[in-house]
Structure formats: C-alpha cells, structure tokens
Design a protein around this motif. Structure first.
Motif, PDB file in Angstrom:
ATOM      1  N   GLY A   8      13.775   8.778   2.684  1.00 49.82           N
ATOM      2  CA  GLY A   8      12.610   8.304   1.946  1.00 49.82           C
ATOM      3  C   GLY A   8      12.924   7.302   0.860  1.00 49.82           C
ATOM      4  N   ARG A   9      14.199   7.005   0.657  1.00 53.08           N
ATOM      5  CA  ARG A   9      14.625   6.064  -0.380  1.00 53.08           C
ATOM      6  C   ARG A   9      15.410   4.941   0.260  1.00 53.08           C
ATOM      7  N   TYR A  12      10.811   5.345   8.773  1.00 53.05           N
ATOM      8  CA  TYR A  12      10.079   5.402   7.501  1.00 53.05           C
ATOM      9  C   TYR A  12       8.946   6.413   7.566  1.00 53.05           C
ATOM     10  N   ARG A  13       8.247   6.436   8.679  1.00 54.45           N
ATOM     11  CA  ARG A  13       7.145   7.393   8.843  1.00 54.45           C
ATOM     12  C   ARG A  13       7.702   8.820   8.826  1.00 54.45           C
ATOM     13  N   GLY A  30       8.859   9.665   5.244  1.00 55.30           N
ATOM     14  CA  GLY A  30       7.881   9.512   4.162  1.00 55.30           C
ATOM     15  C   GLY A  30       8.224   8.380   3.211  1.00 55.30           C
ATOM     16  N   THR A  31       8.937   7.377   3.687  1.00 60.35           N
ATOM     17  CA  THR A  31       9.298   6.230   2.856  1.00 60.35           C
ATOM     18  C   THR A  31       8.040   5.429   2.535  1.00 60.35           C
ATOM     19  N   PRO A  32       7.779   5.141   1.259  1.00 55.97           N
ATOM     20  CA  PRO A  32       6.590   4.349   0.904  1.00 55.97           C
ATOM     21  C   PRO A  32       6.697   2.925   1.444  1.00 55.97           C
ATOM     22  N   ARG A  53       4.407  -0.922   2.326  1.00 58.36           N
ATOM     23  CA  ARG A  53       3.296  -1.768   1.885  1.00 58.36           C
ATOM     24  C   ARG A  53       2.762  -2.553   3.069  1.00 58.36           C
ATOM     25  N   VAL A  76       8.995  -2.074   2.955  1.00 55.78           N
ATOM     26  CA  VAL A  76       9.154  -0.942   2.042  1.00 55.78           C
ATOM     27  C   VAL A  76       8.565  -1.308   0.675  1.00 55.78           C
ATOM     28  N   ASP A  77       7.884  -0.344   0.065  1.00 57.99           N
ATOM     29  CA  ASP A  77       7.373  -0.514  -1.299  1.00 57.99           C
ATOM     30  C   ASP A  77       8.549  -0.282  -2.243  1.00 57.99           C
ATOM     31  N   ARG A  92       8.442   1.982  -5.404  1.00 52.75           N
ATOM     32  CA  ARG A  92       8.419   3.434  -5.225  1.00 52.75           C
ATOM     33  C   ARG A  92       9.617   3.979  -4.459  1.00 52.75           C
ATOM     34  N   ALA A  93      10.261   3.161  -3.628  1.00 53.40           N
ATOM     35  CA  ALA A  93      11.318   3.678  -2.749  1.00 53.40           C
ATOM     36  C   ALA A  93      12.735   3.347  -3.196  1.00 53.40           C
TER      37      ALA A  93
END
Length: 147
Positions: free
Chosen positions: A24-25, A81-82, A85-87, A89, A98-99, A102-103
């Motif tokens: 997620g990061r 990513y899904r 749970g990676t944020p 955009r 990737v946002d 947030r990530a």
C-alpha cells in the motif's frame, strides 16, 4: 572485502530496499537510489528490470516522482494497487497513477527500529514515525529535492 559499487552488491541493496516497502506504500526510483547508496535513479530502474538477484520483488511499489510507471507495467500494477489498497488518482494520460501525497513511504530511522539494518542506517534523518509521509518533493533523508 566486497566493493559496494559492484553491480551485484548494488542489486542486493536495491532488492533489500524494495522488499522493505510495505504493501500500500511506494518509494520513488530516486528514494530507492538514495537508500541503496546509488547516485542514479535511472540505474535503479535498470537494476530492477534485470533483477539479477532473482528475488520476487514488489516492483509496483517503486514509481516515478509523479506516481507513474512505464505504460507496459500499468495494467499489472493496477491489480497490485487494488489488492494492497494503494491510494491512486485519476489521470487522463495514465491507466493508473499513485497518489503520492498519501502513498509515499518514509522508512524508519535506526533509533526507531532498534536495529542496525542497512535500510534503516541509510535512512538516518528520516521522519521518526513508521510510514509517516514526507513533504512532497523531499528525499528520504529529509533534504528537499529539486529547485
């Protein structure tokens, strides 16, 4: 003594850094370069593409400073990513972006971790909270990047 600039040593350091990025990061290629004691973000991309260590690395957790990957990697990355749970955009040009606000991940410092891990040692001076966000455009060691 092993030459720290030897390609196999660099590949091991890159693999260690990339393997340490939590689900997620993300980190940027430049962040990985700095943490792996390499001066070239482009070289990090080349090392990851060749993956001479043979380790199964989470390649989708290393992105450009804009939060993107090469076009041919985006569909597979979107699934990862899904799942993690990676944020992300919305982006008209890219299938997935990737946002970064947030990530973006900040590794812990050795004092926080309580160990002499090479990743933590290279990150000396980072934020002390595990997973805390760095200001956008800053490096993992706390220096501002760019102009």
């Amino acid at each position: 003594m092993t030459d720290p600039l030897a390609p196999d040593a660099l590949a091991r350091r890159v693999a260690e850094v990339v393997a340490g990025i939590p689900p997620g990061r993300v980190l940027t290629y430049g962040d990985v370069a700095e943490l792996a004691e390499c001066r070239s973000a482009r070289l990090i991309g080349s090392v990851m593409a060749r993956n001479p260590t043979g380790r199964d690395l989470p390649w989708w957790r290393v992105v450009t400073v804009r939060g993107t990957l090469a076009d041919h990697l985006q569909a597979a990355a979107r699934e990862h990513y899904r799942d993690e749970g990676t944020p992300v955009r919305a982006d008209d040009r890219h299938l997935v972006r990737v946002d970064m606000d947030r990530a973006l991940w900040s590794p812990e410092t050795p004092a926080d971790r309580g160990s002499g891990s090479p990743q933590g040692a290279r990150a000396a001076g980072t934020l002390s909270t595990p997973g805390a966000r760095r200001p956008r455009g800053s490096s993992p060691r706390g220096r501002r990047s760019g102009p």
